[in-house]
Scaffold this motif. Structure first.
Motif, PDB file in Angstrom:
ATOM      1  N   LYS A  63      21.210   1.079 -47.133  1.00 10.31           N
ATOM      2  CA  LYS A  63      22.346   0.757 -47.736  1.00 10.31           C
ATOM      3  C   LYS A  63      22.343  -0.817 -48.027  1.00 10.31           C
ATOM      4  O   LYS A  63      21.909  -1.644 -47.380  1.00 10.31           O
ATOM      5  CB  LYS A  63      23.486   1.308 -46.903  1.00 10.31           C
ATOM      6  N   LYS A  71      33.175 -10.395 -52.344  1.00 12.78           N
ATOM      7  CA  LYS A  71      32.775 -10.153 -51.072  1.00 12.78           C
ATOM      8  C   LYS A  71      31.659 -11.357 -50.861  1.00 12.78           C
ATOM      9  O   LYS A  71      31.717 -12.051 -49.535  1.00 12.78           O
ATOM     10  CB  LYS A  71      32.042  -8.714 -50.677  1.00 12.78           C
ATOM     11  N   GLU A 141      31.103   5.713 -47.634  1.00 13.32           N
ATOM     12  CA  GLU A 141      30.420   4.870 -46.497  1.00 13.32           C
ATOM     13  C   GLU A 141      31.309   4.617 -45.504  1.00 13.32           C
ATOM     14  O   GLU A 141      32.502   4.003 -45.918  1.00 13.32           O
ATOM     15  CB  GLU A 141      29.505   3.650 -47.077  1.00 13.32           C
ATOM     16  N   SER A 163      27.071  -3.463 -40.584  1.00 17.90           N
ATOM     17  CA  SER A 163      28.186  -2.874 -40.164  1.00 17.90           C
ATOM     18  C   SER A 163      28.101  -1.240 -40.446  1.00 17.90           C
ATOM     19  O   SER A 163      29.145  -0.592 -40.317  1.00 17.90           O
ATOM     20  CB  SER A 163      29.639  -3.145 -41.080  1.00 17.90           C
TER      21      SER A 163
HETATM   22  O1  0L1 Z   1      28.513  -1.857 -46.851  1.00 15.67           O
HETATM   23  C1  0L1 Z   1      28.914  -2.898 -46.735  1.00 15.67           C
HETATM   24  O2  0L1 Z   1      29.524  -3.337 -47.944  1.00 15.67           O
HETATM   25  C2  0L1 Z   1      29.234  -3.780 -45.709  1.00 15.67           C
HETATM   26  C3  0L1 Z   1      28.351  -4.902 -45.607  1.00 15.67           C
HETATM   27  C4  0L1 Z   1      28.947  -5.762 -44.330  1.00 15.67           C
HETATM   28  C5  0L1 Z   1      30.161  -6.344 -44.610  1.00 15.67           C
HETATM   29  C6  0L1 Z   1      31.473  -5.609 -44.043  1.00 15.67           C
HETATM   30  O3  0L1 Z   1      31.361  -5.255 -42.977  1.00 15.67           O
HETATM   31  O4  0L1 Z   1      32.363  -5.769 -44.580  1.00 15.67           O
END
Ligand code: 0L1
Ligand code: MG
Length: 263
Positions: A63, A71, A141, A163
């Motif tokens: 992933k 982000k 997800e 995560s």
């Molecule tokens: O799948 C994601 O985009 C999560 C990446 C890690 C950052 C988060 O937990 O928000």
């Protein structure tokens, strides 16, 4: 000084136990502030090996995370990250997600790439990614950082397998050539109310670009993707928190929808 092997083992168990007991933990960098991204990926790899040893899970793909500019800006980085998908992360639309084994879950709408061929090498191109992809499908997800309040540094989140917790692939599977992968609109609703909208363009401009990047990263470590692997290409909007009795639906242009219900 690089992380000692025995420290690495302790951190892996710390992360693994937090997930098994659904208990949030303090950041690794509180104790090891100099933890590097390279060491964090090594911890992530060790965590995968530990899970395979402990509960027989299998690695079934990867992933991507931090694929949107927002982000990346929030984390003060300008690169994406990747983690591993395991067989015990698979969840289904028709089976409620249990809240109790999770800490503070959030759902993210993504496009899943289902590979029909192996894909490995630092020279893999976007065109190679498309030709190795048998289908693309709508996906949700479920992320569930093991760290308190979902707060972490880049190294922490990489070590925590980005995560990752669970994922659901919707039932409409489409040939990647049949749609414009860089321009898929999406509407995300929670309990019947629209919460966010997004586009596949939020994923590094095009999810195929994101996957090409990840294949290069894996290749630099002698790894690659395999026929049958699933790749979650990155979030198309912000993640939304959910609780017991919540339902979430993501509707995608030309790709149908995918939903979850949490009990
Ligand atoms: O799948 C994601 O985009 C999560 C990446 C890690 C950052 C988060 O937990 O928000
Ligand atoms: Mg994600």
């Amino acid at each position: 000084m690089p992380l000692m092997k025995n420290k690495e083992k302790d951190i892996i168990k710390f992360l693994y136990n937090a997930e098994c007991n659904a208990q949030e933990i303090v950041k690794i960098t509180d104790q090891y502030p100099k933890l590097t991204v390279k060491e964090a990926y090594s911890l992530q790899h060790g965590l995968l090996a530990h899970k395979i040893y402990e509960n027989g899970t299998k690695r079934i793909g990867i992933k991507l995370g931090l694929t949107s500019k927002e982000k990346q800006k929030m984390m003060g980085v300008n690169e994406a990250i990747y983690g591993y998908l395991h067989s015990d992360m698979i969840a289904y639309e028709w089976e409620p997600i249990e809240y109790s084994p999770l800490i503070h879950p959030k759902a993210e709408p993504e496009i899943a790439f289902l590979l029909g061929e192996d894909l490995q090498g630092e020279d893999v191109t976007a065109r190679d990614v498309i030709s190795a992809t048998k289908y693309v499908a709508p996906a949700l997800e479920i992320i569930d950082s093991r760290f308190k309040d979902f707060r972490f540094t880049l190294a922490d989140v990489i070590a925590d397998n980005c995560s990752s917790a669970k994922f659901i692939v919707g039932s409409r599977w489409v040939s990647p050539g049949a749609i414009d992968l860089g321009n898929i609109g999406m509407v995300l609703s929670k309990n019947g109310k629209v919460i966010a909208t997004g586009s596949s363009a939020a994923v590094l401009g095009n999810p195929v670009t994101a996957i090409t990047w990840a294949v290069h990263q894996l290749a630099s470590k002698g790894e690659g993707l395999k026929k049958g692997d699933v790749v979650l290409s990155g979030a198309m909007s912000k993640a939304i928190a959910f609780n017991s009795n919540d339902s979430i639906v993501a509707q995608f242009n030309n790709l149908g929808s995918v939903s979850l219900y949490c009990e």
